[in-house]
Design an enzyme around this catalytic site. Structure first.
Site, PDB file in Angstrom:
ATOM      1  N   ASP A  19     -11.354  -5.448  -5.404  1.00  0.00           N
ATOM      2  CA  ASP A  19     -11.570  -4.609  -6.576  1.00  0.00           C
ATOM      3  C   ASP A  19     -12.069  -5.536  -7.672  1.00  0.00           C
ATOM      4  OD1 ASP A  19     -10.724  -2.377  -5.233  1.00  0.00           O
ATOM      5  OD2 ASP A  19      -8.697  -2.387  -6.078  1.00  0.00           O
ATOM      6  N   GLU A  50     -15.622   4.990  -6.506  1.00  0.00           N
ATOM      7  CA  GLU A  50     -14.929   3.791  -7.005  1.00  0.00           C
ATOM      8  C   GLU A  50     -15.934   2.675  -7.308  1.00  0.00           C
ATOM      9  OE1 GLU A  50     -10.476   4.210  -5.038  1.00  0.00           O
ATOM     10  OE2 GLU A  50     -11.666   2.440  -4.569  1.00  0.00           O
ATOM     11  N   GLN A  93       0.844  -1.194   0.000  1.00  0.00           N
ATOM     12  CA  GLN A  93       0.000   0.000   0.000  1.00  0.00           C
ATOM     13  C   GLN A  93       0.888   1.256   0.000  1.00  0.00           C
ATOM     14  OE1 GLN A  93      -3.310  -0.276  -0.333  1.00  0.00           O
ATOM     15  NE2 GLN A  93      -3.511   1.928  -0.529  1.00  0.00           N
ATOM     16  N   HIS A 138      -8.021  -2.678   1.925  1.00  0.00           N
ATOM     17  CA  HIS A 138      -7.359  -3.837   1.321  1.00  0.00           C
ATOM     18  C   HIS A 138      -6.420  -4.497   2.329  1.00  0.00           C
ATOM     19  CE1 HIS A 138      -8.935  -3.593  -2.758  1.00  0.00           C
ATOM     20  NE2 HIS A 138      -8.843  -2.271  -2.647  1.00  0.00           N
ATOM     21  N   HIS A 148     -14.738  -1.002  -6.149  1.00  0.00           N
ATOM     22  CA  HIS A 148     -14.275  -1.413  -4.819  1.00  0.00           C
ATOM     23  C   HIS A 148     -15.460  -1.911  -3.984  1.00  0.00           C
ATOM     24  CE1 HIS A 148     -11.485  -0.958  -1.253  1.00  0.00           C
ATOM     25  NE2 HIS A 148     -12.664  -1.017  -0.663  1.00  0.00           N
ATOM     26  N   SER A 166      -6.178   1.738   4.216  1.00  0.00           N
ATOM     27  CA  SER A 166      -6.827   0.996   3.141  1.00  0.00           C
ATOM     28  C   SER A 166      -7.537  -0.241   3.665  1.00  0.00           C
ATOM     29  CB  SER A 166      -5.797   0.572   2.092  1.00  0.00           C
ATOM     30  OG  SER A 166      -6.392  -0.325   1.177  1.00  0.00           O
ATOM     31  N   VAL A 195      -5.478   6.817  -3.854  1.00  0.00           N
ATOM     32  CA  VAL A 195      -4.862   5.618  -3.294  1.00  0.00           C
ATOM     33  C   VAL A 195      -4.817   5.835  -1.782  1.00  0.00           C
ATOM     34  CG1 VAL A 195      -2.790   4.185  -3.230  1.00  0.00           C
ATOM     35  CG2 VAL A 195      -3.391   5.391  -5.334  1.00  0.00           C
ATOM     36  N   ALA A 196      -5.498   4.975  -1.069  1.00  0.00           N
ATOM     37  CA  ALA A 196      -5.574   5.181   0.389  1.00  0.00           C
ATOM     38  C   ALA A 196      -4.177   5.288   1.002  1.00  0.00           C
ATOM     39  CB  ALA A 196      -6.342   4.047   1.038  1.00  0.00           C
TER      40      ALA A 196
HETATM   41 ZN   LIG Z   1     -10.066  -1.102  -3.822  1.00  0.00          ZN
END
Ligand SMILES: [Zn+2]
Length: 278
Positions: free
Chosen positions: A198, A246, A153, A191, A249, A189, A183-184
């Protein structure tokens, strides 16, 4: 006569004396005036000097203050007492306010799709969602990302910062701020949480807003809640999520929460502050 002379003399002397002291007093006055003038001049110079530097300081202070205020507003807006420690695993909130520790890792990871791994607790639901889309409606969904660790990340984020500086000529500060909406920021994030995927249309493998018009997105928007997933960063909710729209996501929150969130068209932040705060 003598006396009067002497007295006159004395008077004269005293006159002279008083004349002398008068003169000294005038000198003193001049000195005091000079000192006052000097002090005033010095203070005036100092003031002008201060005045010259003041606008710069003022601007810096005021912008710093504005930033601080904005941060405070953001914090107080959704901080309404959401406590991750009291939330079940599937409702853990991760965003710009609630960051994960650099060493956070999901308890166990498993293959989900296209070579990506996710928290093993969501894998069955995700696989069923992807296969149902294909079997029932001939919609082909493919994962382009799932679990990402903190290091990865960080890499994604730093790359975005660099690109914004090079391509848009942004300052470092501006690039960092802008990058965080796309982008986190590392630790913020989902993720890293292992609960986000995604997902794109296999015939339109692009992570941009055009994904919204694909069969995959239309199908997912309609059915994702049946599998416990939500559109995590909806259109027009950037103020709350801190992340741009997004349409790829998807976040696992469990069926119960997913149904409410998707039906009401709200965000996880809003759901939690509606249902999980006193
Ligand atoms: Zn994502």
């Amino acid at each position: 006569m003598e006396q009067s002379k002497s007295s006159r003399n004395t008077r004269r002397t005293s006159n002279k004396k008083s004349h002398k002291s008068k003169h000294a007093k005038q000198q003193q006055k001049i000195i005091i005036l000079l000192v006052i003038t000097f002090v005033f001049g010095f203070l005036a110079g100092l003031f002008v000097g201060l005045k010259r530097t003041q606008p710069v300081n003022f601007v810096m202070e005021s912008s710093a203050e504005t930033l601080e205020t904005e941060t405070n507003i953001k914090e107080s807006s959704s901080k309404a007492a959401i406590n991750n420690a009291e939330l079940p695993w599937n409702l853990q909130l991760v965003n710009f306010e609630y960051a994960l520790a650099a060493d956070f890792e999901p308890e166990s990871l498993a293959d989900v799709d296209n070579g990506y791994v996710a928290d093993s607790r969501i894998v069955e639901a995700a696989k069923k969602m992807i296969s149902d889309a294909r079997t029932n409606d001939n919609v082909r969904i493919i994962a382009l990302s799932a679990y990402r660790d903190y290091e990865y990340q960080t890499e994604l984020y730093e790359n975005k910062v660099q690109r914004l500086q090079q391509e848009n000529g942004y300052s470092v500060a501006k690039a960092r701020e802008e990058a965080a909406t796309v982008v986190a920021y590392p630790g913020t994030s989902e993720h890293q949480l292992g609960l986000a995927l995604d997902l794109v249309d296999a015939r339109h493998v692009k992570l941009d807003e055009s994904q919204e018009n694909t069969d995959a997105y239309k199908w997912l928007y309609e059915h994702c809640d049946e599998y416990g997933f939500i559109v995590r960063y909806p259109n027009g909710k950037t103020d709350i999520t801190g992340i741009i729209y997004e349409p790829w996501h998807f976040r696992y929150v469990g069926e119960e929460a997913a149904k409410v969130i998707m039906e009401k068209g709200i965000t996880l932040e809003e759901y939690l502050s509606d249902y999980y705060t006193e």
